[in-house]
Design an enzyme around this catalytic site. Structure first.
Site, PDB file in Angstrom:
ATOM      1  N   LYS A   1     -12.727  -1.477   6.543  1.00  0.00           N
ATOM      2  CA  LYS A   1     -11.975  -2.511   7.630  1.00  0.00           C
ATOM      3  C   LYS A   1     -12.859  -2.635   8.916  1.00  0.00           C
ATOM      4  O   LYS A   1     -13.289  -3.657   9.518  1.00  0.00           O
ATOM      5  CB  LYS A   1     -10.621  -2.218   7.832  1.00  0.00           C
ATOM      6  CG  LYS A   1      -9.677  -1.944   6.767  1.00  0.00           C
ATOM      7  CD  LYS A   1      -9.865  -3.071   5.622  1.00  0.00           C
ATOM      8  CE  LYS A   1      -8.977  -2.755   4.726  1.00  0.00           C
ATOM      9  NZ  LYS A   1      -8.930  -3.785   3.407  1.00  0.00           N
TER      10      LYS A   1
ATOM     11  N   ASP B   1      -1.244   6.347   6.360  1.00  0.00           N
ATOM     12  CA  ASP B   1      -2.306   5.527   5.885  1.00  0.00           C
ATOM     13  C   ASP B   1      -2.737   4.556   7.018  1.00  0.00           C
ATOM     14  O   ASP B   1      -1.907   3.678   7.250  1.00  0.00           O
ATOM     15  CB  ASP B   1      -1.827   4.732   4.623  1.00  0.00           C
ATOM     16  CG  ASP B   1      -3.093   3.755   4.101  1.00  0.00           C
ATOM     17  OD1 ASP B   1      -4.059   3.834   4.839  1.00  0.00           O
ATOM     18  OD2 ASP B   1      -2.869   3.175   3.069  1.00  0.00           O
TER      19      ASP B   1
ATOM     20  N   TRP C   1       0.859  -1.190   0.024  1.00  0.00           N
ATOM     21  CA  TRP C   1       0.146   0.028  -0.137  1.00  0.00           C
ATOM     22  C   TRP C   1       0.684   1.185   0.038  1.00  0.00           C
ATOM     23  O   TRP C   1       0.470   2.289  -0.552  1.00  0.00           O
ATOM     24  CB  TRP C   1      -1.189  -0.107   1.117  1.00  0.00           C
ATOM     25  CG  TRP C   1      -2.132  -1.017   0.765  1.00  0.00           C
ATOM     26  CD1 TRP C   1      -2.253  -2.076   1.457  1.00  0.00           C
ATOM     27  CD2 TRP C   1      -3.041  -0.999  -0.105  1.00  0.00           C
ATOM     28  NE1 TRP C   1      -3.038  -2.836   0.877  1.00  0.00           N
ATOM     29  CE2 TRP C   1      -3.800  -2.226  -0.116  1.00  0.00           C
ATOM     30  CE3 TRP C   1      -3.299  -0.111  -1.441  1.00  0.00           C
ATOM     31  CZ2 TRP C   1      -4.737  -2.565  -1.108  1.00  0.00           C
ATOM     32  CZ3 TRP C   1      -4.417  -0.390  -2.202  1.00  0.00           C
ATOM     33  CH2 TRP C   1      -5.073  -1.653  -1.976  1.00  0.00           C
TER      34      TRP C   1
END
Ligand code: PLP
Length: 326
Positions: free
Chosen positions: A160, A136, A65
């Site tokens: 999530k 992030d 990511w």
């Protein structure tokens, strides 16, 4: 429900208040709700705080990511790497603050708190002197308390631990608003969104409503509770790996093992597939790794009770016993 109605503004107000209470957010941070996931924020960061195309930002690339974020940022700013991992090392360990090389003219430092795909997590945030930090937090958001002295921008796609996909929680230190480039696309523009109450275009009302319900639920327990739960759950799974004599392999440096995403492989791709099939048949679904990297992965977000991890632990031990008896 009209998005100009008092009902909607009440919903937005309550979500913001509950989020602020839950993460203990200081007043000098703005709460925004954006669409197009964390990906849109990969683009937005350099526009809002990177300044001109010739400037530099430091990216700590530690897995899938943060590499995606850096790849996108490179279109809009010079990206300086924060560390030079040995070949493939970045897949299994993280650089500590002392090992980071932060470019001297860096407009900001970017890192990913928990690499969902590679299963590495920062258990203490990185520290920078006077350079804004963008983090992030997508897959570790709301699973542990956040130290706001160490983070200026927190990007978290909701799917999530907060709500459905299609809505993103964006938290920005207000000191950083007002630094955007003139050519910042409107949907990337944090300052404009903040100035119009967090929503510039038609918001995703239903997604925000669901986030609101989740926030009220999480508030009943608090982030320390979820941190503890995540530690207990992941310990059960890592103990299976560590006591399996190499049957289940996890190469992550134990210091940086994720409490959320425990990745592993068996002896070969065929053995991975065989395990995944048996797990699926026993009702343990979606244990496969990311398409690009393969292997297996146990993803345990806030909604997973400890009993879920216990059942999986028992299944994995039993599976190993059966295979070794063949
Ligand atoms: C850590 C992390 N960052 C970014 C993303 C991308 O989020 P989205 O697909 O919502 O843009 C994900 C998706 O799972 C993620 O886990």
């Amino acid at each position: 429900m009209s998005t100009r109605s008092k009902e909607f503004s009440q919903l937005a107000k309550e979500c913001e208040k509950d989020l602020r209470d839950l993460v203990n957010l200081p007043d000098n941070y703005a709460v925004l709700w954006t669409q197009s996931g964390a990906f849109l924020q990969f683009t937005s960061v350099p526009f809002n705080i990177g300044g001109s195309r010739e400037n530099t930002a430091t990216y700590v690339e530690t897995g899938h990511w943060s590499m995606e974020a850096a790849k996108e940022a490179r279109k809009f700013i010079n990206v300086a790497p924060a560390w030079k991992p040995q070949q493939e090392e970045y897949l299994f360990t993280l650089p500590e603050t002392e090992e980071l090389n932060i470019h001297k003219d860096s407009k900001y430092v970017y890192y990913c708190d928990n690499e969902t795909v590679h299963g590495v997590e920062y258990h203490t945030p990185i520290v920078t002197e006077g350079v804004p930090v963008v983090c992030d937090m997508t897959s570790s958001y709301l699973t542990k308390p956040i130290d706001w002295d160490r983070v200026d921008v927190a990007i978290s796609s909701a799917q999530k631990n907060l709500g459905p996909s299609g809505i993103t929680s964006l938290i920005v230190n207000k000191d950083l608003l007002g630094r955007k480039r003139d050519d910042t696309p409107i949907m990337c523009d944090w300052e404009t969104q903040h100035n119009c109450g967090g929503f510039y275009n038609t918001p995703n009302v239903f997604a925000l409503y669901l986030c609101g319900l989740t926030l009220k639920h999480l508030k009943k327990f608090g982030l320390e509770f979820y941190d503890d739960l995540a530690k207990q759950r992941s310990k059960l799974i890592y103990d299976v790996f560590d006591s399996s004599n190499g049957f289940y392999k996890n190469k992550v440096n134990p210091k940086h093992r994720s409490r959320i995403n425990c990745q592993f492989t068996l002896k070969s791709k065929e053995e991975d597939d065989k395990f995944l099939k048996a797990a699926d048949e026993a009702g343990f679904l979606f244990l496969y790794g990311h398409d690009k990297y393969g292997g297996c992965r146990v993803n345990m977000y806030n909604a997973m009770p400890l009993e879920g991890a216990e059942k999986l632990r028992n299944f994995m031990k039993q599976y190993q016993d059966e295979q070794e008896r063949l």
